[in-house]
Design an enzyme around this catalytic site. Structure first.
Site, PDB file in Angstrom:
ATOM      1  CG  PHE A 217      -0.210   0.398   2.516  1.00 31.12           C
ATOM      2  CD1 PHE A 217       0.002   1.740   2.825  1.00 31.12           C
ATOM      3  CD2 PHE A 217       0.277  -0.554   3.389  1.00 31.12           C
ATOM      4  CE1 PHE A 217       0.678   2.108   3.977  1.00 31.12           C
ATOM      5  CE2 PHE A 217       0.950  -0.199   4.540  1.00 31.12           C
ATOM      6  CZ  PHE A 217       1.148   1.140   4.830  1.00 31.12           C
TER       7      PHE A 217
ATOM      8  CE  LYS B  84      -2.968  -8.604  -4.538  1.00 31.94           C
ATOM      9  NZ  LYS B  84      -3.367  -7.549  -3.572  1.00 31.94           N
TER      10      LYS B  84
ATOM     11  CB  CYS C 172      10.539  -0.221   2.571  1.00 30.13           C
ATOM     12  SG  CYS C 172      11.226   0.472   1.083  1.00 30.13           S
TER      13      CYS C 172
HETATM   14  P1  NAD Z   1       1.580  -6.693   2.925  1.00 29.32           P
HETATM   15  O1  NAD Z   1       2.600  -7.766   2.964  1.00 29.32           O
HETATM   16  O2  NAD Z   1       0.473  -6.726   3.914  1.00 29.32           O
HETATM   17  O3  NAD Z   1       0.850  -6.679   1.477  1.00 29.32           O
HETATM   18  C1  NAD Z   1       1.595  -6.655   0.294  1.00 29.32           C
HETATM   19  C2  NAD Z   1       0.810  -7.380  -0.798  1.00 29.32           C
HETATM   20  O4  NAD Z   1       0.675  -8.759  -0.442  1.00 29.32           O
HETATM   21  C3  NAD Z   1      -0.589  -6.834  -1.014  1.00 29.32           C
HETATM   22  O5  NAD Z   1      -0.844  -6.810  -2.397  1.00 29.32           O
HETATM   23  C4  NAD Z   1      -1.476  -7.848  -0.298  1.00 29.32           C
HETATM   24  O6  NAD Z   1      -2.749  -7.983  -0.881  1.00 29.32           O
HETATM   25  C5  NAD Z   1      -0.704  -9.136  -0.434  1.00 29.32           C
HETATM   26  N1  NAD Z   1      -0.901 -10.044   0.722  1.00 29.32           N
HETATM   27  C6  NAD Z   1      -1.195  -9.685   1.998  1.00 29.32           C
HETATM   28  N2  NAD Z   1      -1.272 -10.786   2.777  1.00 29.32           N
HETATM   29  C7  NAD Z   1      -1.002 -11.843   1.979  1.00 29.32           C
HETATM   30  C8  NAD Z   1      -0.924 -13.247   2.210  1.00 29.32           C
HETATM   31  N3  NAD Z   1      -1.117 -13.767   3.426  1.00 29.32           N
HETATM   32  N4  NAD Z   1      -0.623 -14.039   1.181  1.00 29.32           N
HETATM   33  C9  NAD Z   1      -0.410 -13.533  -0.052  1.00 29.32           C
HETATM   34  N5  NAD Z   1      -0.474 -12.199  -0.326  1.00 29.32           N
HETATM   35  C10 NAD Z   1      -0.763 -11.364   0.675  1.00 29.32           C
HETATM   36  O7  NAD Z   1       2.372  -5.298   2.972  1.00 29.32           O
HETATM   37  P2  NAD Z   1       1.786  -3.835   3.119  1.00 29.32           P
HETATM   38  O8  NAD Z   1       1.297  -3.646   4.506  1.00 29.32           O
HETATM   39  O9  NAD Z   1       0.884  -3.531   1.992  1.00 29.32           O
HETATM   40  O10 NAD Z   1       3.125  -2.963   2.895  1.00 29.32           O
HETATM   41  C11 NAD Z   1       3.992  -2.595   3.926  1.00 29.32           C
HETATM   42  C12 NAD Z   1       5.218  -3.480   3.951  1.00 29.32           C
HETATM   43  O11 NAD Z   1       5.898  -3.415   2.705  1.00 29.32           O
HETATM   44  C13 NAD Z   1       6.245  -3.047   4.985  1.00 29.32           C
HETATM   45  O12 NAD Z   1       6.698  -4.169   5.675  1.00 29.32           O
HETATM   46  C14 NAD Z   1       7.363  -2.429   4.169  1.00 29.32           C
HETATM   47  O13 NAD Z   1       8.654  -2.497   4.739  1.00 29.32           O
HETATM   48  C15 NAD Z   1       7.292  -3.263   2.935  1.00 29.32           C
HETATM   49  N6  NAD Z   1       7.934  -2.591   1.824  1.00 29.32           N
HETATM   50  C16 NAD Z   1       9.166  -3.037   1.456  1.00 29.32           C
HETATM   51  C17 NAD Z   1       9.844  -2.405   0.433  1.00 29.32           C
HETATM   52  C18 NAD Z   1      11.213  -2.872   0.013  1.00 29.32           C
HETATM   53  O14 NAD Z   1      11.692  -2.404  -0.993  1.00 29.32           O
HETATM   54  N7  NAD Z   1      11.845  -3.764   0.741  1.00 29.32           N
HETATM   55  C19 NAD Z   1       9.254  -1.312  -0.232  1.00 29.32           C
HETATM   56  C20 NAD Z   1       7.981  -0.884   0.187  1.00 29.32           C
HETATM   57  C21 NAD Z   1       7.331  -1.547   1.211  1.00 29.32           C
END
Ligand code: NAD
Length: 497
Positions: A150, A174, A282
Site C-alpha cells: 500500500f 495485483k 521501507c
Molecule cells: P503486505 O505484505 O500486507 O501486502 C503486500 C501485498 O501482499 C498486497 O498486495 C497484499 O494484498 C498481499 N498479501 C497480503 N497478505 C497476503 C498473504 N497472506 N498471502 C499472499 N499475499 C498477501 O504489505 P503492506 O502492509 O501492503 O506494505 C507494507 C510493507 O511493505 C512493509 O513491511 C514495508 O517495509 C514493505 N515494503 C518493502 C519495500 C522494500 O523495498 N523492501 C518497499 C515498500 C514496502
C-alpha cells in the site's frame, strides 16, 4: 453510490462478477471512497490467459518500438503527474508533496525502460575458434506478475511493469487492495500512451488471488514488495512452483551519527526520514545511533520532532498523513506500549493524537524512545509508524556491529564529515542501500534497489541492470559459416602455428 473499482483484463476496464468486495477508505477520516473486488477464479484465469496469448505477438514487436511506448508513457505520466498524486493522496492519506515524490520516482523507472535497447544489449566474441563466433543475447520470458504494497501505489508498480514490458514480456499486476485506485489510473494512462491490449493486466484481491498467481504454471516470474512474513511466504511458494522470484520485504533502518557531523543537518534529516510519510516507508530511518558525545543532541531532536504534526493530505501545514488503517494504527500503538512496558524511555508519545476536524483518522503523533535494547519488540519488529528509537555507541566500530547484528538490510545512512569513516562504513556495513549524509538512499534507476538479508529474498533486484536480467533469459549462440577461405578441422592448429 460507492465507486466499484474495475479490473483491466484483455484490454478492457470491466466490472468484476465477484461477490467479495473490500472497502477502500480515506485514512484521514475512514470514510469509504470505493470498493474493490476480490477477482473470481475465472477472472484470474482470463487475465493470465490473455497475458500469455498477447505475449506471442508482443515479444515480436521491435525493441525500439517497445522503447517508444515507454517514451510516450513517460510524457503522459508527467502531464498527469499532479492528477495521479492527488488520487494517490486520497487513498493513502500521504501529503501532496510526498505523493508527488512517489509518482516522480516511478516516472524515473519509465525513463530507464525507454532505454531498453541499450539495456538489453548482448555480448559477442569473434573467433571463439577459427571461423567460429560466439554471442549471447537476452529474450523475454512470457507472463510476469507483480504483487504490490500500500505504501507506494505509483512507484512500486512502476518499478515492475514498465521494465518487464519493455523487455518484451506481458504483465499481470495485483495491487494492494488498500490502494487500488492509483494502479487503475496508471493503466488508463498506459493505454492512452498506446500500450496494446493485454500487455498489462490488473486484477484485484488478497491472499487467494495471490495464491492463484503463485501456482499458475503460465506465470514465469513473481515480483513482490510487502511485509516480512508475506515476503517469505511469496518467495518460498513461488520458488516451490519453479518460478523466478524477487521478494522485497520489511526493514529496520539505522542512521549512524558521528561526532563530526553537522548537528542541524542531522536533526533536520532525521525528522524527515523518521516520521515523514508517517514512517510508512521501507527506507524510513527507525533507529538513530548516536556515537560518542552526539547523544547530547537528543533533547534538540525531541524538540524538532515535537514541532511536526500530522494532518490531511491537502493541509499544507501537515508534516505527514495518517496511518493506512485503524488496524495499522492499533499495531503501532501496541508496540509503543510494549516499548514503555519493557523499560524504554518514551521521550515523546504520539499514541494519543488528534487532528482537528478529523476525529476518525488513523493518527499517530511523532514518537521518540531512548534507553532501547536490542531485545525489545520496538527494536526487533518493523514498526512502520512515526516512531524513532535512539541508541548509543562508543565509536564507529560499535555502531557498525550494532547495525550488522540486525536481521534486516534494506537501507542505512551515516552522517559524518570524515571521508575515512564514511568509507569504512560503506565497506563494512551489511546493508544493501547505503547513504552518506543522505538519509533515505533510494538509488536512481540506472542502479538497482539492492536490499539485503531479511529485507530481500531472491537474487536479482528491482530496476536497473538487474531488472533486465530478472525479466529475460540469456541465449548463447556458437555460429560457424562454412567458407573455403577459412581453414577448419584437423589442419586448423597447424595453420595457427
Ligand atoms: P503486505 O505484505 O500486507 O501486502 C503486500 C501485498 O501482499 C498486497 O498486495 C497484499 O494484498 C498481499 N498479501 C497480503 N497478505 C497476503 C498473504 N497472506 N498471502 C499472499 N499475499 C498477501 O504489505 P503492506 O502492509 O501492503 O506494505 C507494507 C510493507 O511493505 C512493509 O513491511 C514495508 O517495509 C514493505 N515494503 C518493502 C519495500 C522494500 O523495498 N523492501 C518497499 C515498500 C514496502
Amino acid at each position: 453510490m460507492t465507486e466499484r473499482v474495475k479490473q483491466y483484463i484483455n484490454g478492457e476496464f470491466a466490472s468484476s462478477q465477484s461477490e467479495q468486495w473490500v472497502a477502500v477508505t480515506n485514512p484521514a477520516s475512514n470514510d469509504v471512497i470505493a470498493e474493490v473486488p476480490c477477482a473470481t477464479e475465472s477472472e484470474m484465469n482470463a487475465a493470465i490467459a490473455s497475458a500469455a496469448k498477447v505475449f506471442q505477438t508482443w515479444k515480436e514487436v521491435a525493441a525500439p518500438e517497445r522503447a517508444r511506448l515507454m517514451l510516450r508513457y513517460q510524457h503522459i505520466l508527467k502531464e498527469n503527474h499532479d492528477k495521479i498524486a492527488i488520487l494517490l493522496s486520497s487513498e493513502t492519506g500521504k501529503t501532496l508533496a510526498d505523493a508527488k515524490g512517489d509518482v516522480w520516482r516511478g516516472i524515473e523507472v519509465v525513463e530507464q525502460a525507454a532505454n531498453i535497447c541499450s539495456a538489453m544489449m548482448g555480448e559477442t566474441v569473434e573467433n571463439v575458434a577459427t571461423g567460429i563466433d560466439g554471442y549471447s543475447y537476452v529474450q523475454p520470458l512470457g507472463v510476469c506478475a507483480g504483487i504490490t504494497p500500500f505504501n507506494f501505489p505509483a512507484m512500486i508498480p512502476l518499478w515492475m511493469f514498465p521494465m518487464a514490458i519493455a523487455c518484451g514480456n506481458t504483465f499481470v499486476l495485483k495491487p494492494s487492495e488498500q490502494v487500488p485506485l492509483t494502479a487503475m489510473l496508471l493503466a488508463e494512462l498506459f493505454e492512452k500512451a498506446g500500450a496494446p491490449k493485454g500487455v498489462l493486466q490488473i486484477v484485484h484481491g488478497k491472499k487467494e488471488q495471490v495464491d492463484f498467481i503463485l501456482t499458475d504454471p503460465r506465470v514465469r516470474t513473481i515480483s513482490f514488495v510487502g511485509s516480512v512474513s508475506v515476503g517469505e511466504y511469496i518467495y518460498k511458494t513461488g520458488t516451490d512452483n519453479l518460478k523466478r522470484v524477487q521478494s522485497f520485504a520489511g526493514a529496520k533502518n539505522h542512521m549512524v551519527i558521528m561526532p563530526d557531523a553537522n548537528k542541524q543537518q542531522v536533526i533536520n534529516n532525521l525528522v524527515g526520514a523518521s516520521v515523514g510519510a508517517a514512517g510508512q516507508r521501507c527506507m524510513a530511518i527507525s533507529v538513530a545511533v548516536f556515537v560518542g558525545e552526539t547523544k547530547q543532541w537528543i533533547p534538540e531532536l525531541k524538540e524538532a520532532l515535537a514541532q511536526v504534526q500530522p494532518g490531511a493530505w491537502d493541509d499544507e501545514q501537515a508534516g505527514y498523513g495518517p496511518l493506512i488503517s485503524p488496524q495499522a494504527k492499533q499495531r503501532v500503538v501496541n508496540l509503543i506500549n510494549e516499548g514503555k512496558a519493557a523499560g524504554a524511555n518514551c521521550l515523546l508519545d504520539g499514541s494519543d493524537c488528534q487532528v482537528a476536524g478529523l476525529p476518525n483518522g488513523n493518527w499517530v503523533g511523532p514518537t521518540l524512545f531512548s534507553n532501547v535494547t536490542t531485545e525489545m519488540s520496538i527494536y526487533t519488529e518493523e514498526i512502520f509508524g512515526p516512531v524513532l528509537l535512539t541508541m548509543e555507541a562508543e565509536d564507529l566500530d560499535e555502531a557498525i556491529a550494532l547495525v550488522n547484528s540486525s536481521p534486516f538490510g534494506n537501507g542505512t545512512s551515516i552522517f559524518t564529515a570524515n571521508g575515512a569513516a564514511a568509507r569504512k562504513y560503506q565497506h563494512n556495513i551489511e546493508v544493501g542501500n547505503v547513504g552518506i549524509n543522505v538519509p533515505i538512499p533510494v538509488p536512481l534507476p540506472f542502479f538497482s534497489f539492492t536490499g539485503w538479508k531479511g529485507s530481500f529474498y531472491g537474487d536479482l533486484h528491482a530496476y536497473g541492470k538487474q531488472a533486465v536480467r530478472f525479466f529475460t533469459e540469456t541465449k548463447t549462440v556458437t555460429a560457424r559459416w562454412f567458407d573455403d577461405d577459412i581453414p577448419s578441422g584437423p589442419n586448423m592448429t597447424i595453420q595457427l602455428k
